[in-house]
Design a protein around this motif. Structure first.
Motif, short mmCIF file in Angstrom:
data_model
loop_
_atom_site.label_atom_id
_atom_site.label_comp_id
_atom_site.label_asym_id
_atom_site.label_seq_id
_atom_site.Cartn_x
_atom_site.Cartn_y
_atom_site.Cartn_z
N TRP A 166 -6.97 4.35 2.37
CA TRP A 166 -5.59 4.39 2.88
C TRP A 166 -4.81 3.15 2.48
CZ3 TRP A 166 -7.37 5.86 8.47
CH2 TRP A 166 -7.72 7.21 8.50
N VAL A 167 -5.45 1.98 2.55
CA VAL A 167 -4.74 0.73 2.25
C VAL A 167 -4.49 0.63 0.74
CG1 VAL A 167 -4.89 -1.79 2.36
CG2 VAL A 167 -5.74 -0.40 4.24
N ARG A 168 -5.45 1.01 -0.08
CA ARG A 168 -5.28 0.96 -1.53
C ARG A 168 -4.17 1.89 -2.00
NH1 ARG A 168 -10.97 0.55 -1.27
NH2 ARG A 168 -11.15 2.79 -1.42
N GLN A 169 -4.02 3.05 -1.33
CA GLN A 169 -2.95 3.98 -1.71
C GLN A 169 -1.57 3.39 -1.44
OE1 GLN A 169 -3.74 7.59 0.42
NE2 GLN A 169 -5.33 8.26 -1.00
N SER A 170 -1.48 2.55 -0.43
CA SER A 170 -0.19 1.94 -0.11
C SER A 170 0.04 0.64 -0.87
CB SER A 170 -0.08 1.68 1.40
OG SER A 170 -1.04 0.73 1.80
N GLY A 171 -0.93 0.23 -1.69
CA GLY A 171 -0.78 -0.96 -2.52
C GLY A 171 -1.22 -2.24 -1.84
N GLY A 172 -1.88 -2.17 -0.71
CA GLY A 172 -2.33 -3.36 0.01
C GLY A 172 -3.79 -3.65 -0.23
N ALA A 173 -4.29 -4.63 0.49
CA ALA A 173 -5.70 -5.00 0.43
C ALA A 173 -6.30 -4.82 1.82
CB ALA A 173 -5.84 -6.45 -0.03
N PRO A 174 -7.59 -4.47 1.89
CA PRO A 174 -8.23 -4.34 3.20
C PRO A 174 -8.17 -5.66 3.98
CG PRO A 174 -9.65 -3.46 1.49
CD PRO A 174 -8.51 -4.15 0.81
#
Length: 127
Positions: free
Chosen positions: A70-78
């Motif tokens: 979910w985080v990678r899809q939004s362009g963020g990092a865990p």
């Protein structure tokens, strides 16, 4: 709690045609009612605690490892472990604070309503 009254209709020999009479059902024993309420409260607290602690580990794992992407899809990092732990601790502390305030405002049956000022001004008896 107390049982509902029994209503006898026209089929009974006591009332006249078309009349209704109300008879009281035997009241439940106070000790039995209190024991049932205590058992129900205990089961609720145990279930709520089990849910909180049961979901903590999987949610913490998802926040740190982002296994669902979910985080990678939004362009963020865990989240880092420290940040995830901080967010979970703050969330649990706020929910415990809200539950305590709610129990002070709307106490369980048979107990008195309290306030934060009463709690702060009451003498401590060591409990």
């Amino acid at each position: 709690g107390a049982q509902a009254p029994l209503v006898n209709g026209a089929g009974s020999s006591t009332p006249q045609a078309g009349e209704l009479t109300i008879e009281s059902a035997p009241a439940a024993d106070a000790a039995t009612t209190t024991a049932t309420a205590n058992a129900t409260t205990g089961l609720f607290v145990a279930a709520a605690g089990g849910l909180c602690f049961g979901f903590f580990s999987p949610c913490f794992n998802l926040a740190v490892n982002d296994e669902l992407g979910w985080v990678r899809q939004s362009g963020g990092a865990p989240l880092k472990v420290f940040a995830a732990n901080l967010y979970f601790c703050v969330a649990f502390a706020l929910s415990a604070w809200a539950a305590n305030l709610a129990l002070m405002r709307w106490p369980p049956p048979g107990t008195q309503r309290s306030s934060l000022s009463e709690y702060a001004s009451s003498p401590s008896d060591g409990r």
